[in-house]
Motif scaffolding. Structure first.
Motif, mmCIF file in Angstrom:
data_model
loop_
_atom_site.group_PDB
_atom_site.id
_atom_site.type_symbol
_atom_site.label_atom_id
_atom_site.label_comp_id
_atom_site.label_asym_id
_atom_site.label_seq_id
_atom_site.Cartn_x
_atom_site.Cartn_y
_atom_site.Cartn_z
ATOM 1 N N SER A 1 -23.386 -4.590 9.268
ATOM 2 C CA SER A 1 -22.119 -4.446 10.272
ATOM 3 C C SER A 1 -22.649 -4.528 11.795
ATOM 4 O O SER A 1 -21.982 -5.482 12.568
ATOM 5 C CB SER A 1 -21.315 -3.386 9.878
ATOM 6 O OG SER A 1 -21.737 -2.185 10.524
ATOM 7 N N LEU A 2 -23.579 -3.944 12.307
ATOM 8 C CA LEU A 2 -23.898 -3.902 13.768
ATOM 9 C C LEU A 2 -25.144 -4.778 14.184
ATOM 10 O O LEU A 2 -25.024 -4.861 15.353
ATOM 11 C CB LEU A 2 -24.421 -2.385 14.051
ATOM 12 C CG LEU A 2 -23.227 -1.564 13.848
ATOM 13 C CD1 LEU A 2 -23.551 -0.076 14.319
ATOM 14 C CD2 LEU A 2 -21.880 -1.819 15.123
ATOM 15 N N PHE B 1 -25.694 3.553 18.355
ATOM 16 C CA PHE B 1 -26.792 2.651 18.051
ATOM 17 C C PHE B 1 -26.893 1.636 19.166
ATOM 18 O O PHE B 1 -27.767 1.019 19.733
ATOM 19 C CB PHE B 1 -26.499 1.475 16.688
ATOM 20 C CG PHE B 1 -27.262 2.304 15.393
ATOM 21 C CD1 PHE B 1 -28.477 2.334 15.277
ATOM 22 C CD2 PHE B 1 -26.216 2.960 14.523
ATOM 23 C CE1 PHE B 1 -29.002 2.967 14.396
ATOM 24 C CE2 PHE B 1 -26.877 3.636 13.516
ATOM 25 C CZ PHE B 1 -28.148 3.617 13.214
ATOM 26 N N PHE C 1 -33.091 1.108 14.353
ATOM 27 C CA PHE C 1 -32.749 1.443 13.024
ATOM 28 C C PHE C 1 -33.810 2.138 12.286
ATOM 29 O O PHE C 1 -33.441 3.066 11.533
ATOM 30 C CB PHE C 1 -32.367 0.348 12.107
ATOM 31 C CG PHE C 1 -30.929 0.033 12.388
ATOM 32 C CD1 PHE C 1 -29.941 0.659 11.500
ATOM 33 C CD2 PHE C 1 -30.362 -0.802 13.229
ATOM 34 C CE1 PHE C 1 -28.417 0.363 11.790
ATOM 35 C CE2 PHE C 1 -29.064 -1.302 13.560
ATOM 36 C CZ PHE C 1 -28.158 -0.484 12.839
ATOM 37 N N SER D 1 -25.577 3.877 3.024
ATOM 38 C CA SER D 1 -25.064 3.952 4.196
ATOM 39 C C SER D 1 -25.838 3.141 5.559
ATOM 40 O O SER D 1 -25.104 2.665 6.501
ATOM 41 C CB SER D 1 -25.071 5.299 4.819
ATOM 42 O OG SER D 1 -24.487 5.598 6.037
ATOM 43 N N TYR D 2 -27.147 3.292 5.421
ATOM 44 C CA TYR D 2 -27.912 2.628 6.682
ATOM 45 C C TYR D 2 -27.803 1.360 6.517
ATOM 46 O O TYR D 2 -27.715 0.417 7.447
ATOM 47 C CB TYR D 2 -29.114 3.138 6.645
ATOM 48 C CG TYR D 2 -29.306 4.411 7.712
ATOM 49 C CD1 TYR D 2 -28.926 5.720 7.508
ATOM 50 C CD2 TYR D 2 -29.986 4.149 9.083
ATOM 51 C CE1 TYR D 2 -28.976 6.483 8.220
ATOM 52 C CE2 TYR D 2 -30.142 5.257 10.001
ATOM 53 C CZ TYR D 2 -29.416 6.156 9.569
ATOM 54 O OH TYR D 2 -29.506 7.280 10.462
ATOM 55 N N GLU E 1 -17.252 6.736 12.269
ATOM 56 C CA GLU E 1 -17.923 5.410 12.627
ATOM 57 C C GLU E 1 -18.134 5.247 14.081
ATOM 58 O O GLU E 1 -18.946 4.286 14.532
ATOM 59 C CB GLU E 1 -16.658 4.325 11.930
ATOM 60 C CG GLU E 1 -17.246 3.180 11.966
ATOM 61 C CD GLU E 1 -18.286 2.818 10.768
ATOM 62 O OE1 GLU E 1 -19.041 1.859 11.083
ATOM 63 O OE2 GLU E 1 -18.208 3.693 9.866
ATOM 64 N N GLU F 1 -25.607 -0.564 5.210
ATOM 65 C CA GLU F 1 -24.021 -1.000 5.696
ATOM 66 C C GLU F 1 -23.881 -0.952 7.206
ATOM 67 O O GLU F 1 -23.491 -1.919 7.658
ATOM 68 C CB GLU F 1 -22.976 -0.013 5.112
ATOM 69 C CG GLU F 1 -22.802 -0.334 3.439
ATOM 70 C CD GLU F 1 -21.878 0.915 2.892
ATOM 71 O OE1 GLU F 1 -21.459 1.816 3.455
ATOM 72 O OE2 GLU F 1 -21.761 0.684 1.455
ATOM 73 N N VAL F 2 -24.156 0.008 7.698
ATOM 74 C CA VAL F 2 -24.433 -0.079 9.151
ATOM 75 C C VAL F 2 -25.158 -1.103 9.789
ATOM 76 O O VAL F 2 -24.686 -1.754 10.565
ATOM 77 C CB VAL F 2 -24.690 1.423 9.743
ATOM 78 C CG1 VAL F 2 -24.800 1.449 11.190
ATOM 79 C CG2 VAL F 2 -23.981 2.451 9.486
ATOM 80 N N LYS G 1 -21.324 6.363 15.121
ATOM 81 C CA LYS G 1 -22.427 5.493 14.999
ATOM 82 C C LYS G 1 -22.444 4.443 15.509
ATOM 83 O O LYS G 1 -23.709 4.177 16.160
ATOM 84 C CB LYS G 1 -22.177 4.731 13.403
ATOM 85 C CG LYS G 1 -22.665 5.578 12.385
ATOM 86 C CD LYS G 1 -22.393 4.743 10.872
ATOM 87 C CE LYS G 1 -21.703 5.668 10.196
ATOM 88 N NZ LYS G 1 -21.281 5.089 8.733
ATOM 89 N N THR G 2 -21.598 3.882 15.890
ATOM 90 C CA THR G 2 -21.588 2.820 16.908
ATOM 91 C C THR G 2 -22.044 2.887 18.183
ATOM 92 O O THR G 2 -22.895 2.275 18.735
ATOM 93 C CB THR G 2 -19.903 1.849 16.840
ATOM 94 O OG1 THR G 2 -19.523 1.657 15.569
ATOM 95 C CG2 THR G 2 -20.021 0.650 17.681
#
Length: 181
Positions: free
Chosen positions: A97-98, A144, A124, A90-91, A137, A93-94, A140-141
């Motif tokens: 993407s970010l 961060f 992170f 999961s981390y 989602e 992927e995040v 998360k965004t």
């Protein structure tokens, strides 16, 4: 034979009643989730029933108890490892993407490409260390983005404070610090 089977079932049921609370508490210690810990213990007891019916009568309660304790701990450790793998995935992927967007935002604040990347990595790592979980989602965004901006602002403040402490005003005529005069 049928009488022996009923006797073993009754004995197993008593064992379940005695060990279940202890084993659930042990499972909870590892997985930190009451429902998951109860499911682990119930599944172990259900799976162990076939083995229990094959046990000889000479096997003592300590051996059976030790079997259940070991099985619960091993199952919990596997569950933790599975959760850890999901967390890593999961981390990852995040992060993928970010990372570009967060690095760009950090750069807008610190105006240094390397420092902006380090800030995003720091955010992170801190989120990872705190095992931050998100409901969706958007959470998360937002988390961060906010964390990156806050870290940038903290870094800028630290630089300004450090710069003020290290850059003592000098006397333009003599080139000496005013404190030395």
């Amino acid at each position: 034979m049928e009488g022996e089977q009923k006797s073993k079932f009754k004995s197993y049921k008593n064992l379940y009643g005695i060990l279940y609370p202890q084993l659930s508490a042990i499972a909870y210690y590892y997985v930190k989730d009451i429902e998951a810990s109860n499911e682990i213990v119930q599944e172990i007891f259900l799976n162990a029933w076939a083995d229990y019916t094959e046990f000889d009568n000479d096997i003592n309660d300590n051996d059976i108890t030790e079997f259940f304790y070991d099985t619960v701990i091993n199952t919990c450790m596997n569950t933790i490892n599975d959760k850890q793998k999901l967390k890593i995935k999961s981390y990852r992927e995040v992060f993928k993407s970010l990372y570009p967007q967060l690095s760009a935002i950090a750069y807008q604040y610190v105006k240094d490409s390397q420092e902006s990347k380090e800030i995003v990595q720091e955010v992170f790592l801190n989120a990872w260390a705190d095992y931050t979980e998100f409901d969706n989602e958007n959470d998360k965004t937002v988390f961060f983005y906010d964390a990156v901006v806050d870290t940038c602002v903290d870094n800028i403040k630290a630089k300004l404070t450090k710069g003020i402490a290290h850059n003592k005003p000098t006397n333009p005529v003599m080139g000496e610090s005013k404190k030395q005069l």
